[in-house]
Scaffold this active site. Structure first.
Site, PDB file in Angstrom:
ATOM      1  CG  ASP A 308      31.123 -50.080  24.689  1.00 33.40           C
ATOM      2  OD1 ASP A 308      31.182 -49.211  23.785  1.00 33.40           O
ATOM      3  OD2 ASP A 308      30.653 -49.859  25.826  1.00 33.40           O
ATOM      4  CD  GLU A 335      31.954 -44.521  14.362  1.00 25.50           C
ATOM      5  OE1 GLU A 335      31.167 -44.113  13.488  1.00 25.50           O
ATOM      6  OE2 GLU A 335      31.936 -44.099  15.545  1.00 25.50           O
TER       7      GLU A 335
END
Length: 429
Positions: A308, A335
């Site tokens: 993250d 992503e």
């Protein structure tokens, strides 16, 4: 208390404006103020009428005496008219002087009330004296009748105050009549007529007084109701404002990715819809689709919390590279990121993608498990074309996605441009 230029209506409006809700004691105090203001105006009118009629009578007496004798003579009635005229004129000046005071002191207000009562008392006594004197000549009750009726109409007061000003003149009239009227029949008639007249004067006075009180409480109730309504409206406006702010915040949250603080797919969709509302029938649109290389391996080995953090760093780096460009950056999912660019040359779009890819190397985010480099890298696919509807926009996005797939399959850490719309240009780092 009141400016000279204010009329009765404006004074009443000013009196009730700004009054807050009060208890019974406070309402009684306001009622006294209200009655004083009302009596000031009524008594001022009474004084003006007295001045007018006495002036007419004085002029008439002067002309009559001069016509008869060629001299100006005076008698009892002339003298009484002059006295009443002078006292009335002085009372009018006193009322006007009092009205000029914006905020009279309590002592001044009490003195004014006493003076007003004295004038009413004098006015009634004057009528009684003239009536008694008239018994020797005319035997009429007209003077006191007119004065008692005038006080009943123009002076509103409680029974207690009326008794204070009525008692002495009435007693004086009742006791004095036998000394001036010697006809028993006329005297009895006077007493009967006087009793009936005074009763109806009292009745009319009570009706006007209670009407004035009812008007006061209705106005006060209306003022309090308006204040309550205004408060409710203000509260509702405040609630509506808070709701609008909350809705704006919700809309913002609905279009914002919490992790990266970038717009999400919905935010991108809104940006495109707004841009396509311009009058131009066609617009040049470019999609720069970006994916972090080997991100699953990063998560598996460094953990999702670290993953993250990388997503956040990559998002900030993309924003840094696109800060001066007229474009829209959003997180497409996982992503993946997507940059939407309108009306830019393919070369400029390609340079922007190059900046992003090269800047990842400057970050040097360690990625020991990457199949490309020892640090985090990204792959980019670009598609550019003219669009004018939703179908063409989605098709162009699919081309950018396919170009990204090509960049991945050709070694990653590179920019790949869709061949269908632009020249086959790739760059590897």
């Amino acid at each position: 208390m009141w400016g000279k230029e204010m009329n009765q209506s404006s004074k009443m409006t000013y009196f009730f404006s700004g009054k807050q809700s009060v208890n019974s004691f406070g309402k009684e105090s306001l009622l006294e103020d209200y009655l004083l203001i009302d009596n000031i105006q009524r008594c001022k009118l009474l004084v003006k009428l007295v001045i007018f009629f006495q002036s007419v009578l004085i002029v008439f007496n002067i002309l009559l005496s001069y016509t008869s004798t060629l001299f100006i003579t005076s008698d009892f009635y002339f003298f009484m008219s002059v006295v009443l005229l002078v006292i009335s004129a002085l009372m009018l000046l006193y009322i006007r002087h009092y009205e000029k005071q914006k905020i009279p002191a309590a002592k001044q207000e009490r003195e004014f009330c006493r003076t007003l009562m004295r004038f009413i008392f004098f006015f009634l006594i004057w009528g009684v004296v003239v009536t008694l004197r008239a018994q020797e000549e005319y035997g009429s009750l007209m003077a006191c009748a007119v004065n008692f009726m005038s006080v009943a109409i123009f002076f509103h007061a409680s029974n207690k105050k009326l008794l204070q000003v009525y008692s002495v003149p009435v007693v004086l009239l009742v006791i004095g009549l036998p000394f001036f009227q010697f006809s028993e029949a006329v005297l009895i008639g006077h007493y009967v007529n006087l009793s009936l007249f005074l009763f109806f004067c009292w009745l009319g006075s009570r009706m006007l007084y209670h009407s004035s009180i009812t008007s006061f409480y209705n106005s006060l109730l209306l003022t309090e109701t308006n204040e309550n309504l205004a408060q409710i409206i203000n509260e509702k406006e405040e609630i509506n404002r808070e709701l609008k702010e909350a809705n704006v915040q919700l809309k913002k949250l609905a279009t914002l990715d919490e992790l990266t603080n970038l717009p999400n797919r919905r935010g991108m969709r809104q940006y495109i819809d707004k841009a396509m509302q311009l009058p131009a029938s066609k617009r040049t649109l470019s999609f720069i689709m970006l994916d972090i290389d080997d991100f699953k391996l990063f998560n598996d080995n460094y953990g999702h919390f670290e993953g993250d953090r990388v997503l956040h760093l990559v998002a900030q780096q993309i924003k840094s590279c696109t800060a001066d460009a007229n474009c829209h950056v959003s997180r497409f999912g996982g992503e993946e990121f997507i940059i939407t660019v309108f009306d830019q040359a393919p070369e400029a779009v390609f340079e922007l993608a190059e900046c992003i890819v090269s800047s990842m190397g400057k970050l040097k985010i360690l990625h020991e498990f990457s199949t490309v480099a020892d640090y985090v890298t990204v792959s980019i696919g670009i598609a550019t074309g003219e669009v004018e509807n939703e179908v063409q926009i989605e098709a162009l996005k699919e081309q950018a996605d396919f170009a990204l797939y090509e960049a991945k399959s050709r070694g990653k850490n590179r920019v790949e441009v869709a061949k269908e719309k632009t020249a086959d240009s790739t760059i590897q780092y």
